[in-house]
Scaffold this active site. Structure first.
Site, PDB file in Angstrom:
ATOM      1  N   HIS A  94     -84.853 -10.726 -67.213  1.00  0.00           N
ATOM      2  CA  HIS A  94     -84.441 -11.267 -68.516  1.00  0.00           C
ATOM      3  C   HIS A  94     -83.482 -12.448 -68.359  1.00  0.00           C
ATOM      4  O   HIS A  94     -82.479 -12.557 -69.063  1.00  0.00           O
ATOM      5  CB  HIS A  94     -83.803 -10.172 -69.372  1.00  0.00           C
ATOM      6  N   GLU A 116     -72.733  -1.535 -64.777  1.00  0.00           N
ATOM      7  CA  GLU A 116     -73.287  -2.436 -63.763  1.00  0.00           C
ATOM      8  C   GLU A 116     -72.336  -2.664 -62.595  1.00  0.00           C
ATOM      9  O   GLU A 116     -72.776  -2.787 -61.441  1.00  0.00           O
ATOM     10  CB  GLU A 116     -73.650  -3.775 -64.404  1.00  0.00           C
ATOM     11  N   ASP A 119     -83.223 -11.541 -78.147  1.00  0.00           N
ATOM     12  CA  ASP A 119     -81.967 -10.902 -77.731  1.00  0.00           C
ATOM     13  C   ASP A 119     -80.767 -11.822 -77.923  1.00  0.00           C
ATOM     14  O   ASP A 119     -79.628 -11.371 -77.962  1.00  0.00           O
ATOM     15  CB  ASP A 119     -82.046 -10.459 -76.267  1.00  0.00           C
ATOM     16  N   ARG A 126     -90.983  -9.964 -64.308  1.00  0.00           N
ATOM     17  CA  ARG A 126     -90.312  -8.655 -64.243  1.00  0.00           C
ATOM     18  C   ARG A 126     -91.339  -7.550 -63.967  1.00  0.00           C
ATOM     19  O   ARG A 126     -91.044  -6.563 -63.294  1.00  0.00           O
ATOM     20  CB  ARG A 126     -89.533  -8.356 -65.525  1.00  0.00           C
TER      21      ARG A 126
END
Length: 313
Positions: A109, A58, A117, A10
Protein backbone atom coordinates in the site's frame (compact mmCIF):
# COMPACT_ATOMS: atom_id res chain seq x y z
CA UNK A 1 -4.47 -6.65 -29.27
CA UNK A 2 -3.96 -9.19 -26.47
CA UNK A 3 -5.68 -8.41 -23.19
CA UNK A 4 -3.43 -6.64 -20.68
CA UNK A 5 -3.11 -8.66 -17.49
CA UNK A 6 -3.08 -6.56 -14.33
CA UNK A 7 -1.93 -7.85 -10.92
CA UNK A 8 -1.26 -5.91 -7.73
CA UNK A 9 2.31 -6.44 -6.53
CA UNK A 10 1.01 -7.04 -2.99
CA UNK A 11 -0.64 -10.20 -4.40
CA UNK A 12 2.70 -11.20 -5.90
CA UNK A 13 4.27 -10.78 -2.46
CA UNK A 14 1.76 -13.08 -0.78
CA UNK A 15 2.03 -15.77 -3.44
CA UNK A 16 5.82 -15.85 -3.44
CA UNK A 17 5.97 -16.02 0.35
CA UNK A 18 3.92 -19.21 0.16
CA UNK A 19 6.21 -20.67 -2.52
CA UNK A 20 9.34 -19.86 -0.54
CA UNK A 21 7.73 -21.13 2.65
CA UNK A 22 7.07 -24.46 0.97
CA UNK A 23 10.79 -24.78 0.23
CA UNK A 24 12.47 -23.22 3.24
CA UNK A 25 11.65 -23.88 6.87
CA UNK A 26 13.58 -20.84 8.12
CA UNK A 27 11.07 -18.33 6.73
CA UNK A 28 8.77 -16.69 9.29
CA UNK A 29 6.17 -14.11 8.30
CA UNK A 30 5.05 -11.36 10.66
CA UNK A 31 2.12 -9.04 10.25
CA UNK A 32 0.53 -6.17 12.16
CA UNK A 33 -3.17 -7.05 11.99
CA UNK A 34 -3.25 -6.48 8.22
CA UNK A 35 -2.72 -9.98 6.84
CA UNK A 36 -5.74 -9.78 4.52
CA UNK A 37 -4.56 -6.49 3.02
CA UNK A 38 -0.85 -7.28 2.77
CA UNK A 39 -1.75 -10.75 1.41
CA UNK A 40 0.34 -12.53 4.03
CA UNK A 41 -2.90 -14.33 4.91
CA UNK A 42 -1.91 -16.67 2.07
CA UNK A 43 1.19 -17.67 4.02
CA UNK A 44 -0.81 -17.95 7.23
CA UNK A 45 -3.19 -20.42 5.57
CA UNK A 46 -0.31 -22.52 4.23
CA UNK A 47 2.03 -22.30 7.23
CA UNK A 48 0.09 -21.19 10.30
CA UNK A 49 2.90 -22.27 12.64
CA UNK A 50 5.28 -19.80 10.98
CA UNK A 51 2.97 -16.78 10.81
CA UNK A 52 2.92 -14.33 13.72
CA UNK A 53 0.28 -11.62 14.00
CA UNK A 54 1.86 -8.93 16.16
CA UNK A 55 -1.29 -6.84 16.29
CA UNK A 56 -1.41 -3.10 15.68
CA UNK A 57 2.08 -2.71 17.08
CA UNK A 58 4.45 -2.22 14.15
CA UNK A 59 7.36 -1.01 16.27
CA UNK A 60 7.17 -4.14 18.40
CA UNK A 61 6.87 -6.26 15.24
CA UNK A 62 10.24 -4.95 14.00
CA UNK A 63 11.78 -5.87 17.34
CA UNK A 64 10.32 -9.38 17.10
CA UNK A 65 11.68 -9.67 13.55
CA UNK A 66 15.12 -8.60 14.76
CA UNK A 67 15.03 -11.24 17.49
CA UNK A 68 14.02 -13.95 15.05
CA UNK A 69 16.80 -12.96 12.66
CA UNK A 70 19.30 -13.13 15.50
CA UNK A 71 18.33 -16.80 16.01
CA UNK A 72 18.91 -17.67 12.34
CA UNK A 73 15.37 -17.31 11.01
CA UNK A 74 14.57 -15.14 7.98
CA UNK A 75 11.59 -12.98 8.96
CA UNK A 76 9.43 -11.04 6.52
CA UNK A 77 7.87 -8.23 8.57
CA UNK A 78 4.80 -6.96 6.74
CA UNK A 79 2.60 -3.88 6.99
CA UNK A 80 1.52 -0.82 5.04
CA UNK A 81 4.47 1.33 3.90
CA UNK A 82 3.26 4.20 6.08
CA UNK A 83 3.64 2.05 9.18
CA UNK A 84 6.57 -0.16 8.19
CA UNK A 85 8.79 2.73 7.12
CA UNK A 86 7.17 5.63 8.97
CA UNK A 87 5.83 4.52 12.32
CA UNK A 88 8.55 1.94 12.91
CA UNK A 89 11.50 3.91 11.52
CA UNK A 90 13.43 4.06 14.77
CA UNK A 91 13.13 0.30 15.36
CA UNK A 92 14.07 -0.45 11.74
CA UNK A 93 17.10 1.81 12.04
CA UNK A 94 18.37 0.74 15.44
CA UNK A 95 17.17 -2.85 15.86
CA UNK A 96 17.52 -4.05 12.26
CA UNK A 97 19.78 -1.68 10.33
CA UNK A 98 22.44 -0.96 12.95
CA UNK A 99 23.22 -4.65 13.68
CA UNK A 100 22.68 -5.42 9.95
CA UNK A 101 20.23 -8.22 10.70
CA UNK A 102 18.72 -10.46 8.03
CA UNK A 103 15.21 -8.99 8.16
CA UNK A 104 13.03 -8.42 5.11
CA UNK A 105 10.41 -5.68 5.32
CA UNK A 106 7.40 -6.21 3.06
CA UNK A 107 5.75 -2.80 2.75
CA UNK A 108 2.47 -2.79 0.85
CA UNK A 109 0.00 0.00 0.00
CA UNK A 110 2.76 2.43 -0.92
CA UNK A 111 2.24 5.66 -2.83
CA UNK A 112 -0.69 7.75 -4.01
CA UNK A 113 -2.43 4.71 -5.56
CA UNK A 114 -3.60 3.59 -2.12
CA UNK A 115 -6.60 5.65 -3.19
CA UNK A 116 -9.55 6.08 -0.86
CA UNK A 117 -7.48 5.47 2.29
CA UNK A 118 -6.30 9.05 1.87
CA UNK A 119 -3.31 11.20 2.76
CA UNK A 120 -2.54 9.54 6.10
CA UNK A 121 -2.00 6.17 4.41
CA UNK A 122 -0.52 7.29 1.07
CA UNK A 123 3.14 6.98 1.95
CA UNK A 124 5.21 8.95 -0.55
CA UNK A 125 8.22 9.25 1.74
CA UNK A 126 9.20 5.64 2.44
CA UNK A 127 11.96 5.27 -0.16
CA UNK A 128 13.58 8.44 1.15
CA UNK A 129 13.44 7.14 4.72
CA UNK A 130 14.79 3.68 3.93
CA UNK A 131 17.57 5.01 1.66
CA UNK A 132 19.09 6.83 4.61
CA UNK A 133 19.60 3.67 6.67
CA UNK A 134 23.18 2.39 6.14
CA UNK A 135 23.25 -1.04 4.50
CA UNK A 136 19.51 -1.15 3.73
CA UNK A 137 18.60 -2.50 0.30
CA UNK A 138 15.54 -0.78 -1.22
CA UNK A 139 13.52 -2.53 -3.95
CA UNK A 140 10.46 -1.18 -5.79
CA UNK A 141 9.25 -3.72 -8.40
CA UNK A 142 7.21 -2.71 -11.44
CA UNK A 143 4.96 -5.73 -11.99
CA UNK A 144 3.99 -9.22 -10.85
CA UNK A 145 6.93 -10.99 -12.51
CA UNK A 146 9.45 -8.55 -11.08
CA UNK A 147 7.82 -8.49 -7.65
CA UNK A 148 7.97 -12.26 -7.24
CA UNK A 149 11.58 -12.30 -8.41
CA UNK A 150 12.37 -9.51 -5.96
CA UNK A 151 11.02 -11.51 -3.02
CA UNK A 152 13.29 -14.41 -3.96
CA UNK A 153 16.27 -12.05 -4.31
CA UNK A 154 15.51 -10.55 -0.90
CA UNK A 155 15.41 -14.01 0.68
CA UNK A 156 18.77 -14.91 -0.88
CA UNK A 157 20.44 -11.65 0.15
CA UNK A 158 22.13 -11.61 3.56
CA UNK A 159 21.06 -8.40 5.27
CA UNK A 160 18.12 -6.01 5.66
CA UNK A 161 15.87 -5.41 2.64
CA UNK A 162 12.94 -3.04 2.16
CA UNK A 163 10.43 -4.29 -0.43
CA UNK A 164 7.84 -1.79 -1.70
CA UNK A 165 4.53 -3.12 -3.06
CA UNK A 166 1.33 -1.49 -4.29
CA UNK A 167 -2.38 -1.92 -3.74
CA UNK A 168 -3.47 -1.11 -7.30
CA UNK A 169 -3.38 -3.85 -9.97
CA UNK A 170 -0.75 -2.89 -12.57
CA UNK A 171 0.04 -4.25 -16.07
CA UNK A 172 2.37 -7.23 -16.32
CA UNK A 173 5.09 -5.98 -18.68
CA UNK A 174 7.77 -8.64 -18.14
CA UNK A 175 7.92 -12.10 -19.67
CA UNK A 176 8.55 -14.59 -16.88
CA UNK A 177 10.31 -17.01 -19.25
CA UNK A 178 13.01 -14.48 -20.11
CA UNK A 179 13.06 -12.06 -17.18
CA UNK A 180 16.10 -12.05 -14.92
CA UNK A 181 16.20 -10.03 -11.70
CA UNK A 182 19.61 -8.77 -10.65
CA UNK A 183 19.91 -6.89 -7.39
CA UNK A 184 21.28 -3.41 -8.01
CA UNK A 185 20.95 -3.63 -11.80
CA UNK A 186 18.57 -1.55 -13.88
CA UNK A 187 16.71 -2.94 -16.90
CA UNK A 188 16.78 -1.23 -20.29
CA UNK A 189 13.26 -1.67 -21.65
CA UNK A 190 13.72 0.43 -24.77
CA UNK A 191 16.74 1.92 -26.49
CA UNK A 192 16.71 5.57 -27.53
CA UNK A 193 19.07 8.42 -28.40
CA UNK A 194 17.18 11.64 -27.65
CA UNK A 195 16.31 11.46 -23.93
CA UNK A 196 16.47 8.96 -21.05
CA UNK A 197 13.37 8.10 -19.01
CA UNK A 198 14.16 6.35 -15.73
CA UNK A 199 11.13 4.94 -13.92
CA UNK A 200 10.38 2.70 -10.97
CA UNK A 201 7.39 0.74 -9.68
CA UNK A 202 3.90 1.63 -10.88
CA UNK A 203 5.19 4.33 -13.23
CA UNK A 204 7.21 1.94 -15.41
CA UNK A 205 4.34 0.81 -17.70
CA UNK A 206 3.03 4.39 -17.81
CA UNK A 207 6.48 5.58 -18.87
CA UNK A 208 6.67 2.95 -21.60
CA UNK A 209 3.35 4.17 -22.99
CA UNK A 210 4.55 7.80 -22.77
CA UNK A 211 7.66 6.80 -24.74
CA UNK A 212 5.45 5.27 -27.42
CA UNK A 213 3.57 8.55 -27.81
CA UNK A 214 6.83 10.51 -27.86
CA UNK A 215 8.00 8.29 -30.72
CA UNK A 216 5.02 9.47 -32.79
CA UNK A 217 6.30 13.03 -32.25
CA UNK A 218 9.77 12.02 -33.38
CA UNK A 219 11.34 11.87 -29.93
CA UNK A 220 13.29 8.66 -29.42
CA UNK A 221 13.37 7.87 -25.68
CA UNK A 222 15.55 5.37 -23.87
CA UNK A 223 13.46 3.76 -21.10
CA UNK A 224 15.07 2.27 -18.00
CA UNK A 225 13.36 0.40 -15.19
CA UNK A 226 15.16 0.88 -11.88
CA UNK A 227 13.73 -1.74 -9.53
CA UNK A 228 16.55 -1.44 -6.99
CA UNK A 229 16.79 2.11 -5.68
CA UNK A 230 19.60 1.14 -3.33
CA UNK A 231 22.16 0.01 -4.34
CA UNK A 232 21.61 2.04 -7.50
CA UNK A 233 22.88 1.04 -10.94
CA UNK A 234 25.22 4.03 -11.23
CA UNK A 235 27.01 2.68 -14.29
CA UNK A 236 23.82 2.35 -16.34
CA UNK A 237 22.54 5.79 -15.32
CA UNK A 238 25.81 7.54 -16.19
CA UNK A 239 26.05 5.68 -19.49
CA UNK A 240 22.48 6.65 -20.44
CA UNK A 241 23.09 10.29 -19.52
CA UNK A 242 26.16 10.33 -21.75
CA UNK A 243 24.17 8.84 -24.63
CA UNK A 244 21.17 11.18 -24.53
CA UNK A 245 22.23 14.29 -22.62
CA UNK A 246 18.90 14.68 -20.81
CA UNK A 247 17.32 12.55 -18.08
CA UNK A 248 13.79 12.34 -16.65
CA UNK A 249 12.98 10.33 -13.52
CA UNK A 250 9.43 9.12 -12.87
CA UNK A 251 8.23 7.73 -9.54
CA UNK A 252 5.13 7.27 -7.40
CA UNK A 253 6.96 8.91 -4.51
CA UNK A 254 7.99 12.36 -3.40
CA UNK A 255 10.51 14.04 -5.70
CA UNK A 256 12.44 14.67 -2.48
CA UNK A 257 14.67 11.76 -1.46
CA UNK A 258 13.42 9.10 -3.86
CA UNK A 259 14.57 7.78 -7.22
CA UNK A 260 15.00 11.27 -8.67
CA UNK A 261 17.20 12.37 -5.81
CA UNK A 262 19.27 9.18 -6.04
CA UNK A 263 19.81 9.68 -9.77
CA UNK A 264 20.71 13.35 -9.28
CA UNK A 265 23.23 12.42 -6.58
CA UNK A 266 25.03 10.17 -9.04
CA UNK A 267 24.93 12.51 -12.02
CA UNK A 268 25.89 15.63 -10.06
CA UNK A 269 29.07 13.89 -8.95
CA UNK A 270 29.96 11.82 -12.01
CA UNK A 271 28.40 13.41 -15.10
CA UNK A 272 26.40 16.65 -14.57
CA UNK A 273 23.25 16.37 -16.68
CA UNK A 274 19.98 18.26 -17.01
CA UNK A 275 17.34 16.30 -15.05
CA UNK A 276 13.57 16.57 -14.68
CA UNK A 277 12.02 14.82 -11.67
CA UNK A 278 8.41 13.68 -12.06
CA UNK A 279 6.70 12.53 -8.87
CA UNK A 280 4.72 13.85 -5.91
CA UNK A 281 5.65 17.52 -5.62
CA UNK A 282 6.16 18.19 -1.91
CA UNK A 283 2.50 17.70 -1.07
CA UNK A 284 0.20 15.27 0.70
CA UNK A 285 -2.24 13.11 -1.20
CA UNK A 286 -5.99 12.94 -0.78
CA UNK A 287 -8.80 10.41 -0.75
CA UNK A 288 -10.11 9.30 -4.14
CA UNK A 289 -10.15 6.51 -6.75
CA UNK A 290 -6.59 5.32 -7.34
CA UNK A 291 -6.52 5.80 -11.11
CA UNK A 292 -7.97 9.30 -10.81
CA UNK A 293 -5.31 10.21 -8.26
CA UNK A 294 -2.54 8.82 -10.47
CA UNK A 295 -3.79 11.11 -13.24
CA UNK A 296 -4.36 14.13 -11.01
CA UNK A 297 -0.84 13.93 -9.61
CA UNK A 298 0.64 13.62 -13.09
CA UNK A 299 1.83 10.01 -13.07
CA UNK A 300 -0.25 8.63 -15.94
CA UNK A 301 1.21 8.15 -19.42
CA UNK A 302 -0.40 11.26 -20.93
CA UNK A 303 0.87 13.53 -18.15
CA UNK A 304 4.36 12.02 -18.35
CA UNK A 305 4.36 12.48 -22.13
CA UNK A 306 3.42 16.17 -21.86
CA UNK A 307 6.04 16.90 -19.20
CA UNK A 308 8.80 15.10 -21.06
CA UNK A 309 7.95 16.80 -24.35
CA UNK A 310 8.06 20.24 -22.71
CA UNK A 311 11.37 19.39 -21.02
CA UNK A 312 12.87 18.13 -24.28
CA UNK A 313 12.35 21.45 -26.13
Amino acid sequence: MPEVIKIATRDSYGKMLVELGNKFENIVVLDADLAAATKTAMFKAAHPDRHIDCGIAECNMMGVAAGLAATGKIPFASSFAMFAAGRAFEQVRNSIGYPHLNVKIGATHAGISVGEDGATHQCNEDIALMRTIPGMVVINPADDVEARAAVVAAYEYEGPVYLRFGRLPVPVINDESTYKFELGKGVVLQEGKDITLIATGLTVPETLEAARILEIDGINAKVINIHTIKPLDNELIISAAKETGKVVTIEEHSIIGGLGSAVCDVLAEKFPTKVLKIGINDTYGESGPALELVKKYGLDSESIYKKVKEFYK
